[in-house]
Write a protein that holds these residues in place. Structure first.
Motif, PDB file in Angstrom:
ATOM      1  N   ILE A   1       0.835  -1.199   0.000  1.00 29.10           N
ATOM      2  CA  ILE A   1       0.000   0.000   0.000  1.00 29.10           C
ATOM      3  C   ILE A   1       0.870   1.249   0.000  1.00 29.10           C
ATOM      4  N   GLY A   2       0.478   2.210  -0.847  1.00 27.31           N
ATOM      5  CA  GLY A   2       1.122   3.515  -0.863  1.00 27.31           C
ATOM      6  C   GLY A   2       0.117   4.563  -1.305  1.00 27.31           C
ATOM      7  N   CYS A   3      -0.328   5.415  -0.386  1.00 28.16           N
ATOM      8  CA  CYS A   3      -1.325   6.420  -0.740  1.00 28.16           C
ATOM      9  C   CYS A   3      -0.691   7.527  -1.583  1.00 28.16           C
ATOM     10  N   GLY A   4      -1.546   8.267  -2.291  1.00 27.06           N
ATOM     11  CA  GLY A   4      -1.068   9.402  -3.078  1.00 27.06           C
ATOM     12  C   GLY A   4      -0.201   8.985  -4.251  1.00 27.06           C
ATOM     13  N   ALA A   5       0.801   9.811  -4.551  1.00 24.58           N
ATOM     14  CA  ALA A   5       1.675   9.574  -5.702  1.00 24.58           C
ATOM     15  C   ALA A   5       2.840   8.676  -5.300  1.00 24.58           C
ATOM     16  N   ALA A   6       2.536   7.436  -4.938  1.00 24.16           N
ATOM     17  CA  ALA A   6       3.543   6.520  -4.391  1.00 24.16           C
ATOM     18  C   ALA A   6       4.027   5.492  -5.407  1.00 24.16           C
ATOM     19  N   GLY A   7       3.822   5.754  -6.694  1.00 25.11           N
ATOM     20  CA  GLY A   7       4.284   4.819  -7.709  1.00 25.11           C
ATOM     21  C   GLY A   7       5.768   4.537  -7.635  1.00 25.11           C
ATOM     22  N   GLU A   8       6.521   5.495  -7.089  1.00 24.54           N
ATOM     23  CA  GLU A   8       7.971   5.326  -6.968  1.00 24.54           C
ATOM     24  C   GLU A   8       8.341   4.175  -6.037  1.00 24.54           C
ATOM     25  N   PHE A   9       7.384   3.708  -5.224  1.00 25.65           N
ATOM     26  CA  PHE A   9       7.666   2.620  -4.294  1.00 25.65           C
ATOM     27  C   PHE A   9       7.355   1.250  -4.891  1.00 25.65           C
ATOM     28  N   LEU A  10       7.132   1.202  -6.207  1.00 29.76           N
ATOM     29  CA  LEU A  10       6.876  -0.078  -6.869  1.00 29.76           C
ATOM     30  C   LEU A  10       8.033  -1.051  -6.645  1.00 29.76           C
ATOM     31  N   GLU A  11       9.248  -0.551  -6.700  1.00 25.20           N
ATOM     32  CA  GLU A  11      10.421  -1.417  -6.518  1.00 25.20           C
ATOM     33  C   GLU A  11      10.380  -2.096  -5.152  1.00 25.20           C
ATOM     34  N   GLN A  12       9.971  -1.325  -4.116  1.00 27.07           N
ATOM     35  CA  GLN A  12       9.885  -1.910  -2.775  1.00 27.07           C
ATOM     36  C   GLN A  12       8.758  -2.943  -2.707  1.00 27.07           C
ATOM     37  N   ALA A  13       7.647  -2.658  -3.388  1.00 24.81           N
ATOM     38  CA  ALA A  13       6.531  -3.607  -3.397  1.00 24.81           C
ATOM     39  C   ALA A  13       6.952  -4.920  -4.057  1.00 24.81           C
ATOM     40  N   ILE A  14       7.728  -4.822  -5.120  1.00 25.80           N
ATOM     41  CA  ILE A  14       8.233  -6.023  -5.790  1.00 25.80           C
ATOM     42  C   ILE A  14       9.197  -6.770  -4.869  1.00 25.80           C
ATOM     43  N   ALA A  15      10.085  -6.015  -4.201  1.00 24.49           N
ATOM     44  CA  ALA A  15      11.062  -6.638  -3.305  1.00 24.49           C
ATOM     45  C   ALA A  15      10.380  -7.362  -2.143  1.00 24.49           C
ATOM     46  N   ARG A  16       9.218  -6.853  -1.713  1.00 28.27           N
ATOM     47  CA  ARG A  16       8.488  -7.492  -0.618  1.00 28.27           C
ATOM     48  C   ARG A  16       7.604  -8.630  -1.100  1.00 28.27           C
ATOM     49  N   LYS A  17       7.732  -8.946  -2.419  1.00 23.35           N
ATOM     50  CA  LYS A  17       7.000 -10.054  -3.043  1.00 23.35           C
ATOM     51  C   LYS A  17       5.480  -9.888  -2.927  1.00 23.35           C
ATOM     52  N   ALA A  18       5.035  -8.626  -3.055  1.00 24.18           N
ATOM     53  CA  ALA A  18       3.601  -8.356  -3.034  1.00 24.18           C
ATOM     54  C   ALA A  18       2.943  -8.902  -4.296  1.00 24.18           C
ATOM     55  N   ASP A  19       1.736  -9.397  -4.143  1.00 18.96           N
ATOM     56  CA  ASP A  19       0.954  -9.832  -5.305  1.00 18.96           C
ATOM     57  C   ASP A  19       0.270  -8.646  -5.970  1.00 18.96           C
ATOM     58  N   VAL A  20      -0.019  -7.631  -5.164  1.00 19.08           N
ATOM     59  CA  VAL A  20      -0.727  -6.458  -5.667  1.00 19.08           C
ATOM     60  C   VAL A  20      -0.269  -5.225  -4.891  1.00 19.08           C
ATOM     61  N   PHE A  21      -0.186  -4.110  -5.583  1.00 22.03           N
ATOM     62  CA  PHE A  21       0.221  -2.840  -4.987  1.00 22.03           C
ATOM     63  C   PHE A  21      -0.940  -1.865  -5.140  1.00 22.03           C
ATOM     64  N   LEU A  22      -1.585  -1.530  -4.028  1.00 24.23           N
ATOM     65  CA  LEU A  22      -2.649  -0.529  -4.041  1.00 24.23           C
ATOM     66  C   LEU A  22      -1.980   0.828  -3.861  1.00 24.23           C
ATOM     67  N   VAL A  23      -1.993   1.631  -4.919  1.00 26.24           N
ATOM     68  CA  VAL A  23      -1.278   2.902  -4.925  1.00 26.24           C
ATOM     69  C   VAL A  23      -2.202   3.985  -5.469  1.00 26.24           C
ATOM     70  N   GLY A  24      -2.140   5.164  -4.861  1.00 31.82           N
ATOM     71  CA  GLY A  24      -3.005   6.246  -5.299  1.00 31.82           C
ATOM     72  C   GLY A  24      -2.906   6.496  -6.788  1.00 31.82           C
ATOM     73  N   GLU A  25      -1.697   6.714  -7.259  1.00 30.36           N
ATOM     74  CA  GLU A  25      -1.473   6.920  -8.684  1.00 30.36           C
ATOM     75  C   GLU A  25      -0.065   6.476  -9.056  1.00 30.36           C
TER      76      GLU A  25
END
Length: 293
Positions: A200-224
């Motif tokens: 999860i990353g609220c707002g303009a948190a697309g930059e945290f996609l790399e961290q979401a991948i590293a945490r082996k998330a199946d889905v990233f709920l991100v504001g934009e």
């Protein structure tokens, strides 16, 4: 005796520690005199001409805005620019401005934690890598036991956690749309694919996609997020759910108004607190209706 601005500022700094803010951010009391009395408080996502006008007309003493205003260093305050004009109006009217922004995003009771809890996640942790609690193996249905890590909510950037059992991406998208009261909800990924670990990353948190991948998330709920991040997510087999910047944060400033009002409810002169009534999502959607003939 009226509530003092310094008391409100100390409460906000305690609940949303400024040490949690990102290094590039501008948080805390941005406009105002800590010695001034506070009788009327308005929360908002962003200071805009509409919310600024509301504050002045309603004789607000303090705006608690999520997005900082001003955000960057100001060389001039004149009415020649939109930002300068709003600052001039607020200062002339004696309106203070406070922003918690990314400190609010990251706090133990902040926006990302609230979203994680709204989704019913367990084993909630910050998005930056840290040890993940060991649930033990799931049962035959894929269910996980509730971990002890729920006792103390984490503080830090973003969140990652587990749904109690796997659901299809479609089901999670539908639940998210209901939670944020959305009629249109973009997403990236196979709607039939099962998902369980959610970042999860609220707002303009697309930059945290790399961290979401590293945490082996199946889905990233991100504001934009940006288009190339859609492609990067697809390439790494991580789904995206994109409720929008406004929807992923506005609910929390509405809740913040209740928190502030409740904190000072027992004073002899409790402040009047409300979320901006004139703030609205600037983004609109056209939904085509197919002709049934």
């Amino acid at each position: 005796m009226a509530l003092g601005l310094e008391t409100v500022v100390r409460f906000l700094e305690t609940r949303y520690p400024l040490s949690l803010a990102e290094s590039w951010d501008n948080v805390g009391l941005l406009v105002g005199d800590c010695a001034m009395p506070v009788r009327r408080i308005m929360t908002c996502l962003t200071v805009t001409p509409e919310s600024c006008r509301e504050a002045v007309e309603q004789q607000v003493d303090l705006i608690v805005t999520h997005h900082p205003f001003p955000f960057q260093a100001v060389r001039q305050i004149t009415t020649e620019t939109t930002g300068g004009r709003m600052l001039w109006q607020l200062i002339r009217a004696g309106v203070a401005v406070y922003s918690a922004h990314t400190a609010f995003d990251s706090a133990a009771t902040g926006i990302n934690q609230q979203i994680a809890e709204m989704l019913g996640l367990i084993d909630i942790a910050t998005l930056y890598p840290q040890p993940i609690a060991d649930h033990g193996p799931p049962d035959a249905s894929g269910n996980l036991a509730t971990p002890s890590s729920l006792v103390t909510p984490p503080q830090g950037t973003g969140r990652v956690g587990m749904l109690p059992q796997p659901v299809s991406l479609r089901e999670l998208v539908e639940k998210t749309a209901q939670l944020f009261r959305l009629k249109v909800l973009p997403y990236v990924g196979d709607p039939d694919r099962p998902v369980q670990r959610v970042a999860i990353g609220c707002g303009a948190a697309g930059e945290f996609l790399e961290q979401a991948i590293a945490r082996k998330a199946d889905v990233f709920l991100v504001g934009e997020a940006k288009f190339h991040q859609y492609l990067e997510a697809s390439a790494n087999r991580i789904a995206l759910i994109l409720p929008g910047h406004y929807a992923s944060e506005r609910f929390a400033v509405e809740q913040m108004a209740d928190v502030i009002a409740d904190r000072f409810r027992d004073l002899d002169e409790p402040p009047t607190v409300w979320p901006s009534r004139r703030e609205s999502n600037p983004q609109h959607f056209y939904v085509a209706v197919e002709n049934s003939q």
